[in-house]
Design an enzyme around this catalytic site. Sequence first.
Site, mmCIF file in Angstrom:
data_model
loop_
_atom_site.group_PDB
_atom_site.id
_atom_site.type_symbol
_atom_site.label_atom_id
_atom_site.label_comp_id
_atom_site.label_asym_id
_atom_site.label_seq_id
_atom_site.Cartn_x
_atom_site.Cartn_y
_atom_site.Cartn_z
ATOM 1 N N SER A 89 -0.268 -32.507 42.926
ATOM 2 C CA SER A 89 -0.710 -33.310 44.066
ATOM 3 C C SER A 89 0.226 -34.508 44.263
ATOM 4 O O SER A 89 1.418 -34.327 44.494
ATOM 5 C CB SER A 89 -2.168 -33.727 43.865
ATOM 6 O OG SER A 89 -2.765 -34.095 45.075
ATOM 7 N N ASP B 172 -8.145 -51.715 45.479
ATOM 8 C CA ASP B 172 -7.567 -52.285 46.691
ATOM 9 C C ASP B 172 -6.154 -51.752 46.925
ATOM 10 O O ASP B 172 -5.798 -51.352 48.038
ATOM 11 C CB ASP B 172 -7.541 -53.812 46.605
ATOM 12 C CG ASP B 172 -8.914 -54.428 46.726
ATOM 13 O OD1 ASP B 172 -9.821 -53.754 47.248
ATOM 14 O OD2 ASP B 172 -9.087 -55.579 46.284
ATOM 15 N N HIS C 92 -7.772 -26.757 44.522
ATOM 16 C CA HIS C 92 -6.732 -27.769 44.345
ATOM 17 C C HIS C 92 -6.600 -28.199 42.886
ATOM 18 O O HIS C 92 -5.510 -28.529 42.436
ATOM 19 C CB HIS C 92 -7.060 -28.980 45.217
ATOM 20 C CG HIS C 92 -5.990 -30.024 45.229
ATOM 21 N ND1 HIS C 92 -4.684 -29.759 45.582
ATOM 22 C CD2 HIS C 92 -6.027 -31.357 44.922
ATOM 23 C CE1 HIS C 92 -3.959 -30.859 45.499
ATOM 24 N NE2 HIS C 92 -4.755 -31.844 45.094
#
Length: 260
Positions: free
Chosen positions: A89, A179, A237
Amino acid sequence: MSDIQLHYEAFGDERAPPLVILHGFLASSRNWRQIAKRLSERFRVYVPDQRNHGASPHAEQMDYPLMASDLAAFMDCLDLESATLLGHSMGGKTAMWFALNNPERVSRLLVADIAPVAYRHNFDRIIEALDRLPLASLSNRKQADDFLSEAIPDIGFRQFLLQNLILRDGQYTWRINLDYCQQSADYIVGFPSVEGVAGFTGDALFIAGENSAYFRPEAISGLFPNAAVATIANAGHWLHAEQPECFVKVVEDFVMDQFK
């Protein structure tokens, strides 16, 4: 921005051929321990935490050129002139970008269930759910799992994400910087412009999950003309977690072929 000194785990004989495994978004080296231990029977396996993941330092900026530069510095630190790269990925995109720009340092390239293209993402919803977790009031992981169950109904995916939740000084906290990960999500699902970039002509293998929609075979041949494709049946996946035995065999067969 300067390179990040990546935390890593290593397995196997130091004299064996080097293999570097690069994890995906919101994952870490911990997710690959069992696969790494299996592969360490044949290779010296290094599994770094990419920036903002695992035990590696946090950094406000996170994109593939930066992560490829981190990888180059990581290999330099270990005196690895070249290595076989295996990336899943996000890690697969890091590995591809590194191979396209540093082909002489890649013995063989393996990319698990991703392609060098931009995807749409729903990371905002996932990260916001993680960010709402009331860390200060948690007394055990079961409470965290229950809290996230409505926003993230897939129990396997929840457990995967909760590996980033650690107990530190008596209070639960996130190992990752939520964040920074949210700010970088668009870069992570994208891929840098390949205009003017020569293709990687070395040996490459793209491993796809039969039930996954992430692999795009039409995007491969132009950049990776010598690439082969292997499909793992009954896998999505997370093919390395869903079909670990088959995944390890595919990797071993491809990499060991160079030693015949």
